[in-house]
Design an enzyme around this catalytic site. Structure first.
Site, mmCIF file in Angstrom:
data_model
loop_
_atom_site.group_PDB
_atom_site.id
_atom_site.type_symbol
_atom_site.label_atom_id
_atom_site.label_comp_id
_atom_site.label_asym_id
_atom_site.label_seq_id
_atom_site.Cartn_x
_atom_site.Cartn_y
_atom_site.Cartn_z
ATOM 1 N N ALA A 218 0.817 -1.188 0.028
ATOM 2 C CA ALA A 218 0.104 -0.196 -0.037
ATOM 3 C C ALA A 218 1.124 1.156 0.055
ATOM 4 C CB ALA A 218 -0.749 0.020 1.221
ATOM 5 N N PRO A 219 0.413 2.355 -0.775
ATOM 6 C CA PRO A 219 -0.841 2.330 -1.515
ATOM 7 C C PRO A 219 -0.668 1.632 -2.864
ATOM 8 C CG PRO A 219 0.210 4.363 -1.544
ATOM 9 C CD PRO A 219 0.940 3.629 -0.693
ATOM 10 N N GLY A 221 2.669 1.739 -5.088
ATOM 11 C CA GLY A 221 3.699 2.409 -5.938
ATOM 12 C C GLY A 221 4.502 1.304 -6.462
ATOM 13 N N LYS A 302 16.100 -0.090 5.271
ATOM 14 C CA LYS A 302 15.946 0.988 5.962
ATOM 15 C C LYS A 302 17.275 1.212 6.889
ATOM 16 C CE LYS A 302 12.085 1.292 3.846
ATOM 17 N NZ LYS A 302 11.938 1.974 2.468
#
Length: 352
Positions: A218-219, A221, A302
């Protein structure tokens, strides 16, 4: 011919320390002694070889695609300081002629910082007369080295070259991608760039009719990039997905935990942009790979605020160790893409 005396690397602003660390590791492994110059927030790093002849002789051991934080890598001479305002061209041409006999093309570049971008007007004005003066050095064919002039100021520059098959194919190492109006989020550009960087056989690796799983979709991409290539995608996320993707007929949306989901049968692609500790993502990808659940994977890590290079290498080790224990042949690469921020993108291909 003159041997290049240094390696110039472009990187994301704020990641100079990581870029410097990995070029030192790579050059030391190749037996090339030297030191680095890395100024914080400058968006570039310079490795200065103590013996330029050894750098020239062993340059082939330094693979650009093995680097993580470098957007571009240039074998350079310089810096050329105090270029005469009334004739910058002559010393630049003399240096270029000493490094290579012929070049395929000319790129005038600056660092990717707001301060360096103030030189854009100068480089645009300088490019035409310099290209005309350098015409005798250009036209070497598509496999000839590219000529780079990296301006620090309007009177100081590094000059060097890249090899087309061992470098980024874009000026400044930055692909200029436009956000499609119908894409659900800007993150779509990360996956588009990842395909450009890692996928060397798009006609076979990204064929219509393939299957994929998007974890943390979500959303939508990343799912959008798969759908536009007519790849059937299972989008896994408890959040809402862009309705247009569901209307495509190519997407199945499952509202479940991305760490618990497993496909009932192997898929061609796993993509994952979940916000989670990098080691947890690395273990997840390694688990899928050990089970043979995909052929190709693109995933984001990350990064923490500190020891970012070390964290990527730790995640590499987690994946490599797991797959070695299972006897899984594979290719694993990492790159901090232009559209990445405090993160890097990994690519894993299982080799049959």
């Amino acid at each position: 011919m003159t041997s290049p005396s240094s390696i110039l690397l472009y990187c994301r602003r704020g990641f100079e320390k990581e870029c410097a660390a990995e070029i030192l590791v790579q050059t030391q492994a190749a037996g090339i002694s030297g030191h680095v110059r890395a100024k914080e927030n400058s968006a570039y790093v310079v490795f200065v070889a103590h013996e330029p002849e050894i750098l020239a002789n062993r340059a082939a051991r330094l693979r650009f695609d093995a680097l993580i934080f470098a957007r571009q890598r240039i074998f350079a001479s310089g810096p050329l300081a105090d270029l005469p305002v009334d004739d910058r061209i002559t010393p630049l041409l003399d240096t270029a002629a000493g490094l290579q006999r012929r070049y395929s093309t000319l790129w005038l570049e600056t660092a990717d910082t707001n301060e360096a971008k103030e030189l854009a007007a100068f480089t645009r004005k300088f490019e035409r007369p310099f290209a005309a003066a350098a015409a005798g050095l250009l036209g070497g064919g598509p496999q000839a080295p590219r000529l780079h002039v990296f301006f620090l100021t309007s009177t100081a520059a590094y000059l060097g070259y890249t090899l087309p098959d061992d470098s980024a194919p874009w000026p400044c190492g930055i692909p200029r991608l436009k956000l499609p109006r119908s894409a659900p989020s800007r993150s779509t550009l990360k996956l588009e760039e990842a395909f450009l960087v890692f996928v060397d056989r798009p006609e076979t690796m990204l064929r219509p009719g393939m299957s994929a799983v998007d974890l943390g979709a979500a959303p939508g991409g990343w799912t959008w990039q798969l759908v536009r290539r007519h790849i059937r995608t299972t989008a896994v996320d408890n959040g809402n997905l862009d309705p247009a993707l569901l209307d495509s007929g190519l997407v199945t949306h499952l509202r479940t935990d991305g760490f618990r989901f497993r496909p009932s049968r192997p898929v061609d692609w796993l993509v994952c942009d979940m916000v989670e500790q990098p080691s947890r993502i690395a273990r997840l990808v390694a688990d899928w790979a050990a089970d043979g659940a995909f052929r190709y994977a693109v995933f984001n890590l990350k990064l923490p605020m500190n020891r970012r290079y070390e964290e990527v290498e730790r995640c590499r080790g987690l994946i490599e160790e797991r797959l070695a224990a299972q006897g899984v042949s594979h290719r694993l690469r990492f790159r901090q893409l232009y559209h990445d921020r405090e993160e890097v993108t990994g690519f894993l291909e299982l080799v049959s």
